[in-house]
Scaffold this active site. Sequence first.
Site, PDB file in Angstrom:
ATOM      1  N   ASN A  15      -4.298  15.503   5.973  1.00  0.00           N
ATOM      2  CA  ASN A  15      -4.601  14.651   4.823  1.00  0.00           C
ATOM      3  C   ASN A  15      -4.715  15.531   3.575  1.00  0.00           C
ATOM      4  O   ASN A  15      -5.530  16.450   3.537  1.00  0.00           O
ATOM      5  CB  ASN A  15      -5.906  13.896   5.087  1.00  0.00           C
ATOM      6  CG  ASN A  15      -6.216  12.885   4.012  1.00  0.00           C
ATOM      7  OD1 ASN A  15      -6.122  13.177   2.823  1.00  0.00           O
ATOM      8  ND2 ASN A  15      -6.611  11.689   4.410  1.00  0.00           N
ATOM      9  N   HIS A  18      -7.549  15.673  -0.981  1.00  0.00           N
ATOM     10  CA  HIS A  18      -8.465  16.465  -1.797  1.00  0.00           C
ATOM     11  C   HIS A  18      -7.797  17.628  -2.516  1.00  0.00           C
ATOM     12  O   HIS A  18      -8.436  18.292  -3.336  1.00  0.00           O
ATOM     13  CB  HIS A  18      -9.680  16.877  -0.960  1.00  0.00           C
ATOM     14  CG  HIS A  18     -10.455  15.646  -0.547  1.00  0.00           C
ATOM     15  ND1 HIS A  18     -11.074  14.838  -1.480  1.00  0.00           N
ATOM     16  CD2 HIS A  18     -10.631  15.070   0.652  1.00  0.00           C
ATOM     17  CE1 HIS A  18     -11.642  13.816  -0.853  1.00  0.00           C
ATOM     18  NE2 HIS A  18     -11.374  13.925   0.435  1.00  0.00           N
ATOM     19  N   HIS A  51      -4.236   8.804   1.122  1.00  0.00           N
ATOM     20  CA  HIS A  51      -4.957   7.547   0.901  1.00  0.00           C
ATOM     21  C   HIS A  51      -4.896   7.201  -0.578  1.00  0.00           C
ATOM     22  O   HIS A  51      -5.496   7.881  -1.410  1.00  0.00           O
ATOM     23  CB  HIS A  51      -6.408   7.720   1.364  1.00  0.00           C
ATOM     24  CG  HIS A  51      -7.245   6.482   1.226  1.00  0.00           C
ATOM     25  ND1 HIS A  51      -8.570   6.460   1.610  1.00  0.00           N
ATOM     26  CD2 HIS A  51      -6.973   5.243   0.753  1.00  0.00           C
ATOM     27  CE1 HIS A  51      -9.067   5.253   1.372  1.00  0.00           C
ATOM     28  NE2 HIS A  51      -8.120   4.508   0.850  1.00  0.00           N
ATOM     29  N   ARG A  53      -6.322   5.134  -3.076  1.00  0.00           N
ATOM     30  CA  ARG A  53      -7.483   4.261  -3.277  1.00  0.00           C
ATOM     31  C   ARG A  53      -7.249   3.331  -4.463  1.00  0.00           C
ATOM     32  O   ARG A  53      -6.479   3.637  -5.374  1.00  0.00           O
ATOM     33  CB  ARG A  53      -8.744   5.089  -3.514  1.00  0.00           C
ATOM     34  CG  ARG A  53      -9.347   5.657  -2.237  1.00  0.00           C
ATOM     35  CD  ARG A  53     -10.601   6.445  -2.536  1.00  0.00           C
ATOM     36  NE  ARG A  53     -11.321   6.793  -1.318  1.00  0.00           N
ATOM     37  CZ  ARG A  53     -12.316   6.066  -0.810  1.00  0.00           C
ATOM     38  NH1 ARG A  53     -12.709   4.957  -1.414  1.00  0.00           N
ATOM     39  NH2 ARG A  53     -12.926   6.443   0.295  1.00  0.00           N
ATOM     40  N   ARG A  57      -8.845   7.687  -7.330  1.00  0.00           N
ATOM     41  CA  ARG A  57      -9.717   8.839  -7.588  1.00  0.00           C
ATOM     42  C   ARG A  57      -9.077  10.162  -7.179  1.00  0.00           C
ATOM     43  O   ARG A  57      -9.512  11.217  -7.626  1.00  0.00           O
ATOM     44  CB  ARG A  57     -11.061   8.684  -6.869  1.00  0.00           C
ATOM     45  CG  ARG A  57     -10.987   8.770  -5.362  1.00  0.00           C
ATOM     46  CD  ARG A  57     -12.348   8.644  -4.711  1.00  0.00           C
ATOM     47  NE  ARG A  57     -12.965   7.354  -4.986  1.00  0.00           N
ATOM     48  CZ  ARG A  57     -14.088   6.943  -4.382  1.00  0.00           C
ATOM     49  NH1 ARG A  57     -14.691   7.721  -3.514  1.00  0.00           N
ATOM     50  NH2 ARG A  57     -14.581   5.757  -4.641  1.00  0.00           N
ATOM     51  N   GLU A  78      -2.580   5.664   4.001  1.00  0.00           N
ATOM     52  CA  GLU A  78      -3.861   4.988   4.170  1.00  0.00           C
ATOM     53  C   GLU A  78      -4.079   4.035   2.999  1.00  0.00           C
ATOM     54  O   GLU A  78      -3.854   4.406   1.834  1.00  0.00           O
ATOM     55  CB  GLU A  78      -5.001   5.998   4.245  1.00  0.00           C
ATOM     56  CG  GLU A  78      -5.035   6.774   5.538  1.00  0.00           C
ATOM     57  CD  GLU A  78      -6.293   7.596   5.711  1.00  0.00           C
ATOM     58  OE1 GLU A  78      -6.576   8.008   6.850  1.00  0.00           O
ATOM     59  OE2 GLU A  78      -6.985   7.844   4.697  1.00  0.00           O
ATOM     60  N   GLU A 159      -7.083   4.189  15.036  1.00  0.00           N
ATOM     61  CA  GLU A 159      -7.610   5.517  14.719  1.00  0.00           C
ATOM     62  C   GLU A 159      -9.129   5.429  14.801  1.00  0.00           C
ATOM     63  O   GLU A 159      -9.757   4.702  14.026  1.00  0.00           O
ATOM     64  CB  GLU A 159      -7.171   5.990  13.338  1.00  0.00           C
ATOM     65  CG  GLU A 159      -7.700   7.382  13.014  1.00  0.00           C
ATOM     66  CD  GLU A 159      -7.087   7.999  11.774  1.00  0.00           C
ATOM     67  OE1 GLU A 159      -7.736   8.910  11.200  1.00  0.00           O
ATOM     68  OE2 GLU A 159      -5.979   7.595  11.379  1.00  0.00           O
TER      69      GLU A 159
END
Length: 265
Positions: A15, A18, A51, A53, A57, A78, A159
């Site tokens: 992932n 970040h 992901h 969002r 963010r 995601e 998951e």
Amino acid sequence: MSRTDTAGRLRLGVNIDHVATVRNARGGDVPDPLRAARLAEAAGADGITAHLREDRRHISDADIEALSAALTVPLNFEMAATDEMQAIALRYKPHAVCIVPEKREERTTEGGLEVAQDENRLTHFIAPLRDAGCRVSIFIAADARQIEAAHRIGAAVVELHTGAYCDAHAEGRFEDRDAELDRLREMSTFAHSLGLEVHAGHGLTYDTVKPVAAFPEMIELNIGHFLVGEAIFVGLDPAIRKMRHLMDSARADAAPENTAPGGQS
């Protein structure tokens, strides 16, 4: 090692959310999540998770466009179960979509999706995604009721949320940790018995990954925040290679030929 050589092993999805968090802290274009995704693939990742969002963010729409165009490994998209996200998924048709719960005020995904109480809506929500060829995964707690509901709505994958197990380990609550691990193990077996593909993720580290990787029903682990954090100190390539090694060694240690009477391998 070629991609075909890895066909039977436990898959690692990295992932990259970040990496985008760091970029967005200052604005601009660096660090680039696509570059991180390419490095992850070279280090042994079998797929990339991102992901998008609702509040954008970290991962942005432009990131999803770039990843969709450039990746040579599968993209696991995601997303919350909203009309906006469904439209984006249908535009890019990623290999997989993972439906996750999402609250704007949370720091990270808290708990699994409530499927059993929203079964009718989710059945209709995922139908166009399935028809578009996306493999639909549902991010849920290790709970039989939620697993049964995920199966009924037509998901291909569950998951299992490993956060409670990882938190208990980090906080030294080892009885709770062991109970959570037993629950994950039991629910992995149960989900597999229903014909669901079993994945897991959230909070996994070098210290917690091996017991989960050893589950024979486990097909894929998705790991991100820890690896991006480790990359600050050692680099992304070594961080991922170490995780890949731990996963592979856990699976090898759990193989039937290594459990023969008398400890003979």
